[in-house]
Motif scaffolding. Structure first.
Motif, PDB file in Angstrom:
ATOM      1  N   VAL A  33      16.134  37.355   7.329  1.00 34.04           N
ATOM      2  CA  VAL A  33      16.812  37.752   6.089  1.00 34.04           C
ATOM      3  C   VAL A  33      18.066  38.560   6.402  1.00 34.04           C
ATOM      4  O   VAL A  33      19.099  38.410   5.743  1.00 34.04           O
ATOM      5  N   MET A  34      18.023  39.386   7.415  1.00 35.99           N
ATOM      6  CA  MET A  34      19.122  40.302   7.716  1.00 35.99           C
ATOM      7  C   MET A  34      20.226  39.691   8.578  1.00 35.99           C
ATOM      8  O   MET A  34      21.330  40.213   8.616  1.00 35.99           O
ATOM      9  N   THR A  35      19.966  38.582   9.251  1.00 40.14           N
ATOM     10  CA  THR A  35      20.962  38.009  10.143  1.00 40.14           C
ATOM     11  C   THR A  35      22.086  37.332   9.366  1.00 40.14           C
ATOM     12  O   THR A  35      21.900  36.890   8.236  1.00 40.14           O
ATOM     13  N   SER A  36      23.249  37.249   9.988  1.00 46.55           N
ATOM     14  CA  SER A  36      24.389  36.569   9.364  1.00 46.55           C
ATOM     15  C   SER A  36      24.315  35.062   9.588  1.00 46.55           C
ATOM     16  O   SER A  36      25.043  34.302   8.958  1.00 46.55           O
ATOM     17  N   GLN A  37      23.438  34.606  10.496  1.00 42.91           N
ATOM     18  CA  GLN A  37      23.276  33.185  10.800  1.00 42.91           C
ATOM     19  C   GLN A  37      21.799  32.820  10.677  1.00 42.91           C
ATOM     20  O   GLN A  37      21.076  32.754  11.674  1.00 42.91           O
ATOM     21  N   PRO A  38      21.317  32.551   9.456  1.00 46.31           N
ATOM     22  CA  PRO A  38      19.881  32.338   9.267  1.00 46.31           C
ATOM     23  C   PRO A  38      19.357  31.012   9.820  1.00 46.31           C
ATOM     24  O   PRO A  38      18.174  30.904  10.118  1.00 46.31           O
ATOM     25  N   ASP A  39      20.224  30.008   9.990  1.00 49.07           N
ATOM     26  CA  ASP A  39      19.761  28.712  10.464  1.00 49.07           C
ATOM     27  C   ASP A  39      19.873  28.619  11.976  1.00 49.07           C
ATOM     28  O   ASP A  39      20.950  28.793  12.540  1.00 49.07           O
ATOM     29  N   ALA A  40      18.757  28.307  12.616  1.00 52.34           N
ATOM     30  CA  ALA A  40      18.723  28.198  14.075  1.00 52.34           C
ATOM     31  C   ALA A  40      19.231  26.848  14.556  1.00 52.34           C
ATOM     32  O   ALA A  40      19.566  26.697  15.719  1.00 52.34           O
ATOM     33  N   THR A  41      19.282  25.863  13.654  1.00 48.19           N
ATOM     34  CA  THR A  41      19.773  24.541  14.019  1.00 48.19           C
ATOM     35  C   THR A  41      20.784  24.049  12.992  1.00 48.19           C
ATOM     36  O   THR A  41      20.815  24.526  11.857  1.00 48.19           O
ATOM     37  N   GLN A  42      21.585  23.084  13.415  1.00 51.05           N
ATOM     38  CA  GLN A  42      22.528  22.427  12.513  1.00 51.05           C
ATOM     39  C   GLN A  42      22.248  20.937  12.566  1.00 51.05           C
ATOM     40  O   GLN A  42      22.092  20.353  13.651  1.00 51.05           O
ATOM     41  N   LEU A  43      22.190  20.310  11.397  1.00 49.62           N
ATOM     42  CA  LEU A  43      21.935  18.879  11.313  1.00 49.62           C
ATOM     43  C   LEU A  43      23.128  18.113  11.856  1.00 49.62           C
ATOM     44  O   LEU A  43      24.261  18.328  11.437  1.00 49.62           O
ATOM     45  N   VAL A  44      22.877  17.217  12.813  1.00 52.95           N
ATOM     46  CA  VAL A  44      23.935  16.397  13.400  1.00 52.95           C
ATOM     47  C   VAL A  44      24.032  15.073  12.657  1.00 52.95           C
ATOM     48  O   VAL A  44      25.096  14.685  12.204  1.00 52.95           O
ATOM     49  N   ASP A  45      22.920  14.352  12.558  1.00 46.14           N
ATOM     50  CA  ASP A  45      22.907  13.103  11.809  1.00 46.14           C
ATOM     51  C   ASP A  45      21.481  12.735  11.426  1.00 46.14           C
ATOM     52  O   ASP A  45      20.515  13.337  11.891  1.00 46.14           O
ATOM     53  N   THR A  46      21.395  11.763  10.533  1.00 45.11           N
ATOM     54  CA  THR A  46      20.112  11.287  10.044  1.00 45.11           C
ATOM     55  C   THR A  46      20.108   9.766  10.117  1.00 45.11           C
ATOM     56  O   THR A  46      21.090   9.128   9.738  1.00 45.11           O
ATOM     57  N   ASN A  47      19.025   9.203  10.612  1.00 48.79           N
ATOM     58  CA  ASN A  47      18.871   7.755  10.680  1.00 48.79           C
ATOM     59  C   ASN A  47      17.572   7.368   9.986  1.00 48.79           C
ATOM     60  O   ASN A  47      16.539   7.999  10.191  1.00 48.79           O
ATOM     61  N   THR A  48      17.641   6.308   9.167  1.00 44.43           N
ATOM     62  CA  THR A  48      16.473   5.802   8.464  1.00 44.43           C
ATOM     63  C   THR A  48      16.294   4.331   8.800  1.00 44.43           C
ATOM     64  O   THR A  48      17.273   3.583   8.850  1.00 44.43           O
ATOM     65  N   ALA A  49      15.060   3.934   9.049  1.00 43.68           N
ATOM     66  CA  ALA A  49      14.762   2.544   9.368  1.00 43.68           C
ATOM     67  C   ALA A  49      13.513   2.114   8.615  1.00 43.68           C
ATOM     68  O   ALA A  49      12.636   2.923   8.317  1.00 43.68           O
ATOM     69  N   LEU A  50      13.435   0.815   8.318  1.00 46.88           N
ATOM     70  CA  LEU A  50      12.269   0.228   7.676  1.00 46.88           C
ATOM     71  C   LEU A  50      11.504  -0.606   8.700  1.00 46.88           C
ATOM     72  O   LEU A  50      12.109  -1.294   9.525  1.00 46.88           O
ATOM     73  N   PHE A  51      10.182  -0.526   8.640  1.00 45.75           N
ATOM     74  CA  PHE A  51       9.327  -1.272   9.553  1.00 45.75           C
ATOM     75  C   PHE A  51       8.263  -2.011   8.764  1.00 45.75           C
ATOM     76  O   PHE A  51       7.751  -1.509   7.762  1.00 45.75           O
ATOM     77  N   CYS A  52       7.903  -3.217   9.234  1.00 41.47           N
ATOM     78  CA  CYS A  52       6.803  -3.959   8.625  1.00 41.47           C
ATOM     79  C   CYS A  52       5.492  -3.236   8.948  1.00 41.47           C
ATOM     80  O   CYS A  52       5.463  -2.293   9.743  1.00 41.47           O
ATOM     81  N   GLN A  53       4.419  -3.718   8.347  1.00 39.87           N
ATOM     82  CA  GLN A  53       3.135  -3.050   8.543  1.00 39.87           C
ATOM     83  C   GLN A  53       2.715  -3.037  10.006  1.00 39.87           C
ATOM     84  O   GLN A  53       2.289  -2.016  10.529  1.00 39.87           O
ATOM     85  N   ASP A  54       2.841  -4.152  10.699  1.00 36.68           N
ATOM     86  CA  ASP A  54       2.406  -4.217  12.098  1.00 36.68           C
ATOM     87  C   ASP A  54       3.246  -3.309  12.994  1.00 36.68           C
ATOM     88  O   ASP A  54       2.719  -2.573  13.825  1.00 36.68           O
TER      89      ASP A  54
END
Length: 96
Positions: free
Chosen positions: A54-75
């Motif tokens: 709460v007291m720190t000036s940088q509360p997030d320890a990580t920064q999001l670089v990118d996001t990837n989403t994929a679809l897969f069949c049941q098998d």
């Protein structure tokens, strides 16, 4: 999910009906300076990490670089889950 968002399986290229797996992976960059600042404040506050965050000036320890989403069949989706998730433990604490 809209029909326009549906694509063939990312692994085998086959159809994804009737059951599909939608897997999203986020890649993060660890902000070492923010981590060190928060850990230093944690020491100053006698190990109280919640107060340090709460007291720190940088509360997030990580920064999001990118996001990837994929679809897969049941098998293929079952194979993806078995590669990612840890093995289940049975009643005596051992693996399956």
């Amino acid at each position: 999910m809209k029909l326009s968002e549906m694509k063939p399986c990312a692994k085998c290229g086959g159809k994804i009906a009737p059951i599909i797996y939608r897997v999203t992976v986020e890649r993060h960059f660890v902000n070492v300076q923010a981590v060190n600042t928060t850990l230093g404040l944690t020491q100053m506050f006698n190990g109280n990490l919640a107060l340090a965050e709460v007291m720190t000036s940088q509360p997030d320890a990580t920064q999001l670089v990118d996001t990837n989403t994929a679809l897969f069949c049941q098998d293929c989706g079952i194979g993806v889950w078995s590669d990612v998730l840890p093995p289940e433990e049975d009643e005596d604490g051992g693996g399956v």
